[in-house]
Design an enzyme around this catalytic site. Sequence first.
Site, mmCIF file in Angstrom:
data_model
loop_
_atom_site.group_PDB
_atom_site.id
_atom_site.type_symbol
_atom_site.label_atom_id
_atom_site.label_comp_id
_atom_site.label_asym_id
_atom_site.label_seq_id
_atom_site.Cartn_x
_atom_site.Cartn_y
_atom_site.Cartn_z
ATOM 1 N N GLY A 46 0.839 -1.197 0.000
ATOM 2 C CA GLY A 46 0.000 0.000 0.000
ATOM 3 C C GLY A 46 0.870 1.241 0.000
ATOM 4 N N GLN A 51 3.203 9.904 1.179
ATOM 5 C CA GLN A 51 4.534 9.282 1.222
ATOM 6 C C GLN A 51 5.409 9.651 0.034
ATOM 7 O OE1 GLN A 51 2.599 5.287 2.072
ATOM 8 N NE2 GLN A 51 4.548 5.029 3.099
ATOM 9 N N CYS A 91 6.175 -0.154 7.209
ATOM 10 C CA CYS A 91 5.835 1.021 6.411
ATOM 11 C C CYS A 91 7.025 1.392 5.530
ATOM 12 C CB CYS A 91 5.504 2.173 7.356
ATOM 13 S SG CYS A 91 5.060 3.681 6.504
ATOM 14 N N LEU A 92 6.767 1.711 4.269
ATOM 15 C CA LEU A 92 7.855 2.103 3.370
ATOM 16 C C LEU A 92 8.543 3.386 3.842
ATOM 17 C CD1 LEU A 92 6.221 1.393 -0.112
ATOM 18 C CD2 LEU A 92 7.822 -0.042 1.163
ATOM 19 N N HIS A 133 -4.115 2.041 7.865
ATOM 20 C CA HIS A 133 -2.719 2.498 7.899
ATOM 21 C C HIS A 133 -2.498 3.604 6.853
ATOM 22 C CE1 HIS A 133 1.776 1.582 8.095
ATOM 23 N NE2 HIS A 133 1.682 2.301 7.002
ATOM 24 N N GLU A 134 -2.982 3.360 5.635
ATOM 25 C CA GLU A 134 -2.766 4.341 4.556
ATOM 26 C C GLU A 134 -3.564 5.609 4.798
ATOM 27 O OE1 GLU A 134 -0.361 3.818 2.755
ATOM 28 O OE2 GLU A 134 -0.142 1.673 3.047
ATOM 29 N N HIS A 137 -1.786 7.948 6.982
ATOM 30 C CA HIS A 137 -0.772 8.755 6.285
ATOM 31 C C HIS A 137 -1.378 10.064 5.770
ATOM 32 C CE1 HIS A 137 2.858 6.390 6.220
ATOM 33 N NE2 HIS A 137 2.251 5.321 5.743
HETATM 34 ZN ZN ZN Z 1 2.959 3.414 5.742
#
Ligand code: ZN
Length: 171
Positions: A46, A51, A91-92, A133-134, A137
Amino acid sequence: MAILDVLSFPDERLRTVAKPVEEVNDEIKQLVSDMFETMKDENGIGLAATQVNRHVQVVVMDVSEDQNEPRVFINPEIIRKDGSTISEEGCLSVPNQFAEINRPISCDVEYLNYNGEKSFLKAEGLLATCIQHEMDHLEGILFIDYLSKLKKTMIIKKLSKQKGKPDRIVV
Ligand code: ZN
Protein backbone atom coordinates in the site's frame (compact mmCIF):
# COMPACT_ATOMS: atom_id res chain seq x y z
CA MET A 1 5.06 6.14 -15.57
CA ALA A 2 7.74 7.07 -13.10
CA ILE A 3 9.12 5.79 -9.84
CA LEU A 4 8.71 8.46 -7.18
CA ASP A 5 10.87 9.13 -4.13
CA VAL A 6 9.35 7.83 -0.89
CA LEU A 7 9.75 10.11 2.13
CA SER A 8 11.28 8.51 5.22
CA PHE A 9 10.62 9.23 8.88
CA PRO A 10 11.45 11.68 10.49
CA ASP A 11 10.81 13.84 7.40
CA GLU A 12 8.30 16.47 8.56
CA ARG A 13 6.52 16.40 5.20
CA LEU A 14 5.05 13.05 6.31
CA ARG A 15 3.07 15.08 8.86
CA THR A 16 1.21 17.09 6.20
CA VAL A 17 -2.58 16.66 6.15
CA ALA A 18 -3.72 15.76 2.61
CA LYS A 19 -6.43 17.75 0.81
CA PRO A 20 -9.41 16.12 -0.90
CA VAL A 21 -9.16 15.56 -4.65
CA GLU A 22 -11.52 17.97 -6.43
CA GLU A 23 -11.60 16.16 -9.73
CA VAL A 24 -10.22 12.78 -10.80
CA ASN A 25 -8.47 14.19 -13.85
CA ASP A 26 -5.47 13.06 -15.92
CA GLU A 27 -3.05 14.52 -13.39
CA ILE A 28 -4.54 12.38 -10.60
CA LYS A 29 -4.60 9.31 -12.85
CA GLN A 30 -0.93 9.85 -13.64
CA LEU A 31 -0.20 10.10 -9.91
CA VAL A 32 -2.09 6.82 -9.35
CA SER A 33 -0.02 5.06 -12.07
CA ASP A 34 3.23 6.41 -10.66
CA MET A 35 2.23 5.40 -7.13
CA PHE A 36 1.51 1.82 -8.26
CA GLU A 37 4.87 1.65 -9.99
CA THR A 38 6.61 3.04 -6.90
CA MET A 39 4.77 0.68 -4.55
CA LYS A 40 5.73 -2.37 -6.64
CA ASP A 41 9.32 -1.21 -6.98
CA GLU A 42 9.52 -0.94 -3.17
CA ASN A 43 7.72 -4.28 -2.65
CA GLY A 44 4.96 -2.56 -0.69
CA ILE A 45 1.30 -3.53 -0.46
CA GLY A 46 0.00 0.00 0.00
CA LEU A 47 1.08 3.58 -0.56
CA ALA A 48 -0.46 6.94 0.31
CA ALA A 49 0.20 10.07 -1.77
CA THR A 50 1.62 11.73 1.35
CA GLN A 51 4.53 9.28 1.22
CA VAL A 52 5.56 10.53 -2.21
CA ASN A 53 5.19 14.16 -1.11
CA ARG A 54 1.88 14.75 -2.91
CA HIS A 55 -0.61 15.99 -0.37
CA VAL A 56 -3.90 14.87 -1.86
CA GLN A 57 -6.20 12.12 -0.62
CA VAL A 58 -5.06 9.27 -2.85
CA VAL A 59 -4.19 5.74 -1.72
CA VAL A 60 -3.14 2.75 -3.81
CA MET A 61 -3.04 -0.82 -2.55
CA ASP A 62 -2.70 -4.43 -3.53
CA VAL A 63 -2.94 -6.91 -0.68
CA SER A 64 -3.39 -9.98 -2.90
CA GLU A 65 -0.70 -12.67 -2.85
CA ASP A 66 -0.16 -12.50 -6.60
CA GLN A 67 -0.25 -8.69 -6.68
CA ASN A 68 -3.03 -8.74 -9.24
CA GLU A 69 -5.83 -6.91 -7.40
CA PRO A 70 -4.90 -3.23 -7.58
CA ARG A 71 -7.16 -0.92 -5.60
CA VAL A 72 -7.37 2.86 -5.68
CA PHE A 73 -9.06 4.94 -2.98
CA ILE A 74 -9.61 8.63 -3.67
CA ASN A 75 -11.02 10.81 -0.85
CA PRO A 76 -11.59 7.72 1.33
CA GLU A 77 -13.75 8.03 4.40
CA ILE A 78 -14.29 5.35 7.03
CA ILE A 79 -17.98 5.30 7.88
CA ARG A 80 -17.94 2.28 10.21
CA LYS A 81 -15.29 0.49 12.27
CA ASP A 82 -15.77 -2.66 14.27
CA GLY A 83 -13.91 -5.05 16.56
CA SER A 84 -10.20 -5.08 17.16
CA THR A 85 -7.18 -7.03 16.03
CA ILE A 86 -3.44 -6.88 16.51
CA SER A 87 -1.23 -7.25 13.49
CA GLU A 88 2.37 -6.61 12.65
CA GLU A 89 2.75 -3.49 10.54
CA GLY A 90 5.61 -2.05 8.59
CA CYS A 91 5.83 1.02 6.41
CA LEU A 92 7.86 2.10 3.37
CA SER A 93 8.44 5.41 5.19
CA VAL A 94 9.84 3.66 8.29
CA PRO A 95 12.20 1.22 6.53
CA ASN A 96 12.72 -2.28 7.94
CA GLN A 97 10.88 -1.61 11.19
CA PHE A 98 7.85 -3.60 12.29
CA ALA A 99 5.56 -3.38 15.28
CA GLU A 100 2.32 -4.90 16.52
CA ILE A 101 -0.52 -2.41 16.24
CA ASN A 102 -4.07 -2.73 17.51
CA ARG A 103 -6.82 -1.53 15.15
CA PRO A 104 -10.45 -2.27 14.33
CA ILE A 105 -10.69 -5.62 12.50
CA SER A 106 -13.21 -4.40 9.95
CA CYS A 107 -14.26 -1.13 8.40
CA ASP A 108 -16.59 0.24 5.73
CA VAL A 109 -15.09 2.80 3.40
CA GLU A 110 -16.67 5.29 1.02
CA TYR A 111 -14.38 6.65 -1.67
CA LEU A 112 -14.06 7.60 -5.33
CA ASN A 113 -12.62 4.98 -7.66
CA TYR A 114 -10.17 5.49 -10.54
CA ASN A 115 -13.02 6.73 -12.74
CA GLY A 116 -14.16 9.23 -10.13
CA GLU A 117 -17.26 7.19 -9.27
CA LYS A 118 -18.58 7.03 -5.72
CA SER A 119 -17.75 3.57 -4.33
CA PHE A 120 -18.19 1.52 -1.18
CA LEU A 121 -16.13 -1.30 0.30
CA LYS A 122 -16.57 -3.54 3.33
CA ALA A 123 -13.05 -4.43 4.39
CA GLU A 124 -11.78 -7.02 6.85
CA GLY A 125 -8.47 -8.39 8.06
CA LEU A 126 -5.34 -7.36 6.16
CA LEU A 127 -7.30 -5.16 3.75
CA ALA A 128 -8.95 -3.27 6.63
CA THR A 129 -5.62 -2.87 8.43
CA CYS A 130 -3.94 -1.61 5.28
CA ILE A 131 -6.72 0.89 4.52
CA GLN A 132 -6.54 2.32 8.03
CA HIS A 133 -2.72 2.50 7.90
CA GLU A 134 -2.77 4.34 4.56
CA MET A 135 -5.59 6.68 5.60
CA ASP A 136 -3.53 7.59 8.66
CA HIS A 137 -0.77 8.76 6.28
CA LEU A 138 -3.25 11.18 4.69
CA GLU A 139 -3.74 12.66 8.18
CA GLY A 140 0.01 12.84 8.83
CA ILE A 141 -0.03 9.89 11.23
CA LEU A 142 2.51 7.04 11.23
CA PHE A 143 2.03 3.57 12.73
CA ILE A 144 4.85 4.20 15.20
CA ASP A 145 2.77 7.02 16.70
CA TYR A 146 0.61 4.30 18.32
CA LEU A 147 3.58 2.83 20.18
CA SER A 148 4.71 3.63 23.69
CA LYS A 149 7.43 6.26 23.95
CA LEU A 150 9.97 3.55 24.83
CA LYS A 151 9.18 1.41 21.77
CA LYS A 152 9.13 4.45 19.52
CA THR A 153 12.53 5.55 20.83
CA MET A 154 13.94 2.06 20.15
CA ILE A 155 12.71 2.17 16.56
CA ILE A 156 14.12 5.67 16.05
CA LYS A 157 17.50 4.50 17.38
CA LYS A 158 17.50 1.52 15.02
CA LEU A 159 16.57 3.77 12.10
CA SER A 160 19.39 6.19 12.82
CA LYS A 161 21.88 3.29 13.00
CA GLN A 162 20.57 1.98 9.69
CA LYS A 163 21.54 5.22 8.03
CA GLY A 164 24.93 5.19 9.71
CA LYS A 165 24.29 8.57 11.30
CA PRO A 166 24.92 9.49 14.94
CA ASP A 167 21.84 9.27 17.11
CA ARG A 168 20.69 12.81 17.56
CA ILE A 169 16.96 12.44 17.40
CA VAL A 170 15.08 13.17 20.60
CA VAL A 171 11.39 12.34 21.13
ZN1 ZN B 1 2.96 3.41 5.74
